[in-house]
Design a protein around this motif. Structure first.
Motif, mmCIF file in Angstrom:
data_model
loop_
_atom_site.group_PDB
_atom_site.id
_atom_site.type_symbol
_atom_site.label_atom_id
_atom_site.label_comp_id
_atom_site.label_asym_id
_atom_site.label_seq_id
_atom_site.Cartn_x
_atom_site.Cartn_y
_atom_site.Cartn_z
ATOM 1 N N ALA A 127 21.282 -8.130 -45.641
ATOM 2 C CA ALA A 127 20.813 -7.283 -44.246
ATOM 3 C C ALA A 127 19.492 -7.526 -44.108
ATOM 4 N N VAL A 128 18.578 -8.074 -44.861
ATOM 5 C CA VAL A 128 17.236 -8.256 -44.896
ATOM 6 C C VAL A 128 16.669 -9.529 -45.306
ATOM 7 N N SER A 129 16.288 -10.093 -44.170
ATOM 8 C CA SER A 129 15.700 -11.433 -44.634
ATOM 9 C C SER A 129 14.477 -11.591 -45.386
ATOM 10 N N VAL A 130 14.112 -12.875 -45.744
ATOM 11 C CA VAL A 130 12.992 -12.900 -46.529
ATOM 12 C C VAL A 130 11.787 -12.493 -45.881
ATOM 13 N N ARG A 131 11.812 -12.761 -44.406
ATOM 14 C CA ARG A 131 10.609 -12.242 -43.504
ATOM 15 C C ARG A 131 10.639 -10.841 -43.573
ATOM 16 N N ASP A 132 11.748 -10.324 -43.377
ATOM 17 C CA ASP A 132 11.961 -8.834 -43.278
ATOM 18 C C ASP A 132 11.414 -8.122 -44.637
ATOM 19 N N LEU A 133 12.062 -8.888 -45.379
ATOM 20 C CA LEU A 133 11.339 -8.101 -47.039
ATOM 21 C C LEU A 133 10.117 -8.238 -47.010
ATOM 22 N N SER A 134 9.387 -9.301 -46.755
ATOM 23 C CA SER A 134 7.865 -9.255 -46.774
ATOM 24 C C SER A 134 7.204 -8.523 -45.890
ATOM 25 N N ALA A 135 7.629 -8.085 -44.722
ATOM 26 C CA ALA A 135 7.245 -7.166 -43.790
ATOM 27 C C ALA A 135 7.396 -5.587 -44.511
ATOM 28 N N LEU A 136 8.476 -5.509 -45.196
ATOM 29 C CA LEU A 136 8.811 -4.237 -45.765
ATOM 30 C C LEU A 136 7.882 -3.791 -46.791
ATOM 31 N N ALA A 137 7.828 -5.066 -47.999
ATOM 32 C CA ALA A 137 6.978 -4.814 -48.989
ATOM 33 C C ALA A 137 5.273 -4.672 -48.321
ATOM 34 N N ARG A 138 5.181 -5.289 -47.436
ATOM 35 C CA ARG A 138 3.612 -5.019 -46.613
ATOM 36 C C ARG A 138 3.476 -3.393 -46.326
ATOM 37 N N VAL A 139 4.506 -2.982 -45.672
ATOM 38 C CA VAL A 139 4.601 -1.507 -45.155
ATOM 39 C C VAL A 139 4.237 -0.574 -46.241
ATOM 40 N N TRP A 140 5.331 -0.843 -47.324
ATOM 41 C CA TRP A 140 5.238 0.069 -48.589
ATOM 42 C C TRP A 140 3.923 0.099 -49.202
ATOM 43 N N LEU A 141 3.496 -1.156 -49.356
ATOM 44 C CA LEU A 141 2.365 -1.262 -50.071
ATOM 45 C C LEU A 141 1.141 -0.511 -49.599
ATOM 46 N N THR A 142 1.084 -0.825 -48.055
ATOM 47 C CA THR A 142 -0.132 -0.309 -47.172
ATOM 48 C C THR A 142 0.058 1.366 -47.527
ATOM 49 N N VAL A 143 1.196 1.930 -47.439
ATOM 50 C CA VAL A 143 1.658 3.466 -47.608
ATOM 51 C C VAL A 143 1.211 3.779 -48.963
ATOM 52 N N LEU A 144 1.468 3.235 -49.964
ATOM 53 C CA LEU A 144 1.121 3.204 -51.466
ATOM 54 C C LEU A 144 -0.505 3.208 -51.269
ATOM 55 N N ASP A 145 -1.055 2.676 -50.723
ATOM 56 C CA ASP A 145 -2.628 2.489 -50.858
ATOM 57 C C ASP A 145 -3.136 3.633 -50.113
ATOM 58 N N GLN A 146 -2.634 4.105 -48.995
ATOM 59 C CA GLN A 146 -3.371 5.107 -48.183
ATOM 60 C C GLN A 146 -2.878 6.511 -48.723
ATOM 61 N N SER A 147 -1.497 6.513 -49.170
ATOM 62 C CA SER A 147 -0.827 8.086 -49.745
ATOM 63 C C SER A 147 -1.846 8.185 -51.175
ATOM 64 N N SER A 148 -1.878 7.142 -51.979
ATOM 65 C CA SER A 148 -2.713 7.164 -53.349
ATOM 66 C C SER A 148 -4.126 7.702 -53.012
ATOM 67 N N GLU A 149 -4.948 7.325 -51.970
ATOM 68 C CA GLU A 149 -6.154 7.832 -51.589
ATOM 69 C C GLU A 149 -6.149 9.134 -51.188
ATOM 70 N N ALA A 150 -5.223 9.319 -50.281
ATOM 71 C CA ALA A 150 -5.152 10.886 -49.794
ATOM 72 C C ALA A 150 -4.608 11.889 -50.985
ATOM 73 N N ILE A 151 -3.704 11.446 -51.829
ATOM 74 C CA ILE A 151 -3.339 12.238 -53.160
ATOM 75 C C ILE A 151 -4.472 12.702 -54.015
#
Length: 417
Positions: A127-151
């Motif tokens: 259900a998730v192409s390589v391009r989709d997976l790359s975009a999903l990883a980018r989103v999750w890593l961005t959220v992880l970075d911003q959430s870590s700083e806020a926490i």
């Protein structure tokens, strides 16, 4: 005319509708996915392995919210907004209040991310192409970075406030103990419970002050900052020893400033280390051991009085005054807390009721050396010297020095009064 279809440019995001379909499929597996996250976190992070049911439910709800938010942002090519940042900052603040380690909190998000991508690879590769997976990883890593700083920010700022509040409350407790305001045992226990702390059954009480530049052996008239530094210095150095011997909630040290001098409570003072500190940092001090909540007010009063009224000549022999010194100073200066009955016990220690020691000491004080004292006692001079060595070992006092001789003489006279 036939409409020509233009393929998406390389690197462009896939149509949103495609990702929404993938999101729906992934969320249909939400319960299993979150269970996998929880299991991975408990397995990888010891601080999360023993949470109670309420705490586990709270962790689970945060994971669910984070999962849904990441997938929503992925589906629309979005980014975290101010409300999201405030939410993560609030998570950090709550974790600071319940004292969960910050490193464990931040690692939990990384462990969850790894578990998420493992689950995606196992169940949704179609259900998730390589391009989709790359975009999903980018989103999750961005959220992880911003959430870590806020926490981190929420945890640190709240931790500072909590630490300052608790430190201030503990100092107020110490002040109340020393002033005798906390005399009821039940009230004291309740107050300690509120502070998530316990007092040792007995502790050592120090009063310290910088020495006067004009008279190095005399206490200085110091300001609160100097007194605070003196108390903080000896507390920090001496607490390192006590901390390793304390129960989980037991207070190993507290310090404050009262009556213009530094006051420190430490579970167990290394007397040799204290003497080096006082000498090396040009301080004067008094140390009382075996102090309890009930005895702390009187002990504090005679310590401050002794620190101020012991003459410079006393300080040449005793840079750190002990209980015996303080009881003698209180008695000879007419302090209201003076008690003749306490002086012999404090100065002579375990030999206070030893008749041979008392007779020998009395003879030495009124004689010129061991041979004369031995003649007065009708014993061999070596017997006198042995008893004096035993006395010095038990009390830490050499009766040949002026102040110790005076302290011994005062103790003998007070015990006969």
């Amino acid at each position: 005319m036939t409409k020509k279809t233009v393929p998406p440019a390389q690197g462009a995001s896939p149509p949103v509708a495609d990702r929404r379909g993938a999101v729906a499929r992934i969320l249909a597996d939400e319960t299993g996915m979150v269970d996998a996250f929880m299991a991975a976190i408990a397995r990888e992070i010891p601080a999360y392995a023993n949470l109670d049911a309420r705490q586990l439910e709270e962790v689970r709800s945060i994971i669910v919210w984070t999962l849904r938010r990441v997938l929503e942002l992925w589906s629309v090519d979005g980014a975290l907004g101010p409300e999201d940042i405030r939410m993560f900052r609030g998570v950090g603040a709550v974790r600071a209040r319940d004292a969960r380690p910050l490193a464990a909190v931040l690692r939990a998000y990384r462990v969850a991310a790894l578990a998420f991508f493992d689950r995606i690879g196992e169940r949704f590769a179609d259900a998730v192409s390589v391009r989709d997976l790359s975009a999903l990883a980018r989103v999750w890593l961005t959220v992880l970075d911003q959430s870590s700083e806020a926490i981190f920010d929420g945890y640190e700022s709240t931790g500072r406030v909590l630490s300052e509040d608790r430190e201030r409350s503990l100092r107020e407790l110490l002040t109340d103990l020393l002033l005798g305001r906390q005399s009821h045992a039940g009230t004291l226990r309740a107050r300690l419970r509120e502070l998530d702390a316990e007092l040792p059954s007995s502790f050592d009480l120090m009063v310290v002050s910088p020495a006067s530049p004009a008279a190095p052996a005399a206490p200085a008239a110091t300001g609160p900052d100097q007194a605070e530094r003196a108390a903080a210095l000896v507390t920090a150095a001496l607490d390192a020893r006590a901390a390793g011997e304390a129960a989980e909630l037991e207070l190993t040290s507290l310090h404050t400033v009262m009556d213009g001098v530094g006051v420190a409570l430490v579970k167990a003072v290394d007397v040799t280390l204290l003497d080096r500190l006082v000498t090396g940092h040009d301080l004067t001090g008094a140390l009382l051991t075996g102090v309890t909540a009930a005895t702390a007010p009187r002990d504090h009063r005679i310590a401050v009085h002794g620190l101020r009224h012991a003459s410079p000549l006393v300080r040449t022999e005793r840079r750190v005054l002990d209980r015996g010194d303080l009881e003698v100073v209180a008695l000879v200066t007419g302090h209201p807390d003076a008690d003749p009955g306490r002086v012999a016990e404090a100065v002579l220690g375990p030999l206070a009721h030893d008749a041979d020691t008392r007779r020998t000491l009395d003879a030495v004080i009124y004689s010129d050396g061991a041979p004369a004292a031995a003649a007065r006692l009708h014993v061999h001079p070596q017997t006198v010297r042995y008893r004096l060595r035993r006395l010095a070992a038990a009390t830490g006092r050499d009766p040949r020095t002026p102040w110790n001789r005076f302290a011994f003489q005062t103790a003998l006279l007070a015990s006969n009064s």
